[in-house]
Structures are given as structure tokens and as C-alpha cells.
Design a protein around this motif. Sequence first.
Motif, PDB file in Angstrom:
ATOM      1  N   LYS A   1      94.675  -6.084  78.404  1.00  0.00           N
ATOM      2  CA  LYS A   1      95.939  -7.651  78.568  1.00  0.00           C
ATOM      3  C   LYS A   1      97.395  -7.269  77.534  1.00  0.00           C
ATOM      4  N   LEU A   2      96.717  -6.584  76.689  1.00  0.00           N
ATOM      5  CA  LEU A   2      97.959  -7.330  76.058  1.00  0.00           C
ATOM      6  C   LEU A   2      99.380  -6.207  76.840  1.00  0.00           C
ATOM      7  N   ALA A   3      98.779  -4.875  77.178  1.00  0.00           N
ATOM      8  CA  ALA A   3      99.839  -4.102  78.278  1.00  0.00           C
ATOM      9  C   ALA A   3     100.285  -4.992  79.452  1.00  0.00           C
ATOM     10  N   THR A   4      99.403  -6.135  79.725  1.00  0.00           N
ATOM     11  CA  THR A   4     100.021  -6.805  80.270  1.00  0.00           C
ATOM     12  C   THR A   4     100.560  -8.239  80.767  1.00  0.00           C
TER      13      THR A   4
ATOM     14  N   ARG B   1     107.983  -3.857  77.935  1.00  0.00           N
ATOM     15  CA  ARG B   1     107.063  -3.297  76.334  1.00  0.00           C
ATOM     16  C   ARG B   1     106.435  -1.899  77.048  1.00  0.00           C
ATOM     17  N   LEU B   2     105.731  -1.872  77.890  1.00  0.00           N
ATOM     18  CA  LEU B   2     104.927  -1.369  77.980  1.00  0.00           C
ATOM     19  C   LEU B   2     105.916   0.070  78.495  1.00  0.00           C
ATOM     20  N   ALA B   3     106.723  -0.439  79.946  1.00  0.00           N
ATOM     21  CA  ALA B   3     107.590   0.706  80.691  1.00  0.00           C
ATOM     22  C   ALA B   3     108.714   1.285  79.670  1.00  0.00           C
ATOM     23  N   LYS B   4     108.801   0.337  78.743  1.00  0.00           N
ATOM     24  CA  LYS B   4     109.831   0.906  77.285  1.00  0.00           C
ATOM     25  C   LYS B   4     109.590   2.474  76.638  1.00  0.00           C
ATOM     26  N   LEU B   5     107.758   1.732  76.243  1.00  0.00           N
ATOM     27  CA  LEU B   5     107.047   2.984  75.468  1.00  0.00           C
ATOM     28  C   LEU B   5     107.107   4.514  76.652  1.00  0.00           C
TER      29      LEU B   5
END
Length: 128
Positions: free
Chosen positions: A109-112, A117-121
Motif C-alpha cells: 500500500k505504501l508503494a502504491t 518514489r517507487l520508480a525513482k528507487l
Amino acid sequence: MGFDDLNDAISEQDANEEESADDSSGSDETQAKRMTETTSDTPKSTETTDDWKRQPAFPYDDASQEAIYPRSSTWDEFEDVLDFEVKRELRDAGIRDIPKREYHDALLKLATEEPERLAKLVLEARQS
């Protein structure tokens, strides 16, 4: 010899298994009656305001089992944060023994909630 009592024990076990088989055989109606009697005799627990703390956030049947493949170092770091920070905060809130599926659900849920931020990581990991 030293194993004379072994035959007696085997005979006794066989006799117990036969009795058990005789007890378990019977009509479906008889078995259903036994089940009803057993469950109806069980006292029902009274709900308190803290019961939500003892129940999982969602039942296991609602869980989807999917494999994830993080780097070992990332997984170790995740477990450390989970053990030393997240669990401590939840314990302070009075919640213990949380199933892993709840942590994993919250993590996704945090990632969605933060897809940029997910893509950046992911990009940063590929560049290093």
C-alpha cells in the motif's frame, strides 16, 4: 528377550484403533449431532474494546501469495526496520503478534501511494 512387552503394546494399540474406528463410524446424522453438541457447549467469548488488537487486519483467505525477490541486503534492512521500529511502534499501540501478511500488505500500500518514489528507487538501483 527384552522386547516381550512390545507385542502387548502393539495388541493394545490395535484394539484402541478398532474401538476408535467403531466410534467414528455411524450415520452422518449422528456425527452432525455430536458436532452440534460439542459446539453448542462451548462458551462464547465476550467481546471487549481491545478485541480488534488481537484479530488480524484481514483473514488469511483474502491473502494472495506472491513471491518477491529483493536483494539480501535490502531484505535484511527491511527486517531490521520492521523489528526495531515498526513492531515497537505497534507494541506501543498495544498490538502484538501481527501476521507477516499484514506487514506485506501495508508495504505494498505504501508503494502504491508513492509510485513516483517507487520508480525513482528502481532507477537508482539500476544506475548503481
